[in-house]
Enzyme design. Structure first.
Site, mmCIF file in Angstrom:
data_model
loop_
_atom_site.group_PDB
_atom_site.id
_atom_site.type_symbol
_atom_site.label_atom_id
_atom_site.label_comp_id
_atom_site.label_asym_id
_atom_site.label_seq_id
_atom_site.Cartn_x
_atom_site.Cartn_y
_atom_site.Cartn_z
ATOM 1 C CG HIS A 1 13.511 -39.493 -7.140
ATOM 2 N ND1 HIS A 1 13.454 -39.941 -8.446
ATOM 3 C CD2 HIS A 1 14.821 -39.472 -6.806
ATOM 4 C CE1 HIS A 1 14.677 -40.185 -8.878
ATOM 5 N NE2 HIS A 1 15.523 -39.902 -7.902
ATOM 6 C CD GLU B 1 14.632 -36.575 -9.096
ATOM 7 O OE1 GLU B 1 15.135 -36.267 -7.995
ATOM 8 O OE2 GLU B 1 15.260 -37.121 -10.012
#
Length: 298
Positions: A167, A270
């Site tokens: 992320h 991400e």
């Protein structure tokens, strides 16, 4: 050959390591094996660390690269096979790995890079309400690029299905001036409009809250930042989906660990296995999710 210095630091409640070389500086927390910041010497940061970040046990830091595993986002938005792996009632967002202390296996120099390896022993049958036996390791290589490889190996006797993401929070001079290249023509899920599937026209620019799942992504995406005269490159393997997120004004004001104008200076891309790209690990199977983060001038 680069020389490296490793210093153990405490940030709030979190044990961290600051690793510096003549080329770059990296800050990693033991919790979540989470990279908190990364930048090349004499340049703006590549990975963004919120100036209102909260360093608390059990809470992922708004920064760097949280590891989302063994599911991404809201578990109820995941395919049934991923949901069925969890046997509890309260499923935390983005899985179980990012708020647990990982074990540092070693830091060693190899050729012209530094290798930092972590393992999450709890993934081998001891995660709450997730009774599966998976060897989970994160390898970070600090060299010309910053490389992350998240490897899952199923040690059990039955298949395990996961979604996951690295992320990454990237630092930009102003997200309103930045653009993402490599997504042209891709289908994506617009989560802010009832999860409709749409098609990207041209490069992605930002004029409001953004939360999209891009499908069948190519091996390279990049962030073009004209003000900083920089292109951040993401070269991935083991993934054909990516999530692109920026909270914009209202969402940022609602986040306690982000300044009201913090959204202007960050952009998440991400590297992921989500939506129709989840990973089924048969007994003995291994999957590696990899991204190499680099930068170059425009």
């Amino acid at each position: 050959m680069a020389t490296y210095q490793v210093v153990n630091e405490q940030h709030g409640e979190l044990n961290c390591w600051r690793i510096t070389s003549d080329r770059a500086e990296l800050l990693i927390a033991q919790q979540g094996a989470q990279i908190l910041s990364y930048q090349h010497v004499g340049e703006p940061p590549l990975l963004w660390l919120s100036d209102q970040a909260i360093f608390r046990q059990g809470k992922s830091v708004r920064a760097g690269v949280p590891v989302c595993w063994p599911w991404f986002g809201n578990l109820q938005r995941n395919p049934e096979a991923v949901q069925g792996m969890f046997h509890g009632t309260q499923a935390p967002a983005h899985g179980l790995a990012r708020t647990r202390d990982w074990k540092l296996l070693g830091i060693e120099e190899a050729a012209s890079a530094l290798r930092i390896e972590f393992e999450l022993p709890e993934a081998q049958g001891d995660l709450p309400h997730w009774p599966h036996d998976v060897e989970l390791k994160l390898l970070i290589v600090m060299g010309d690029a910053l490389e992350l490889t998240l490897t899952s190996r199923n040690r059990g006797n039955s298949s395990v299905t996961i979604s996951q993401a690295l992320h990454s929070y990237f630092a930009v001079s102003d997200v309103r001036e930045a653009r993402v290249e490599g997504v042209e023509g891709l289908d994506y899920i617009e989560t802010l409009a009832d999860w409709e599937q749409r098609q990207q026209q041209g490069a992605l620019t930002f004029a409001g809250e953004t939360d999209r799942i891009y499908l069948n992504t190519p091996g390279q995406l990049s962030i073009v930042d004209p003000h900083w005269n920089r292109r951040i490159t993401l070269n991935s393997r083991g993934s054909r989906s990516a999530v692109i997120w920026n909270p914009w004004t209202d969402r940022a004001q609602a986040l306690p660990d982000m300044a009201d104008d913090g959204w202007q200076r960050m952009l998440c891309i991400e590297t992921a296995n989500v939506w129709d790209d989840v990973v089924e690990l048969k007994p003995g199977a291994v999957h590696a999710l990899h991204v190499a983060i680099g930068s170059e001038g425009l």
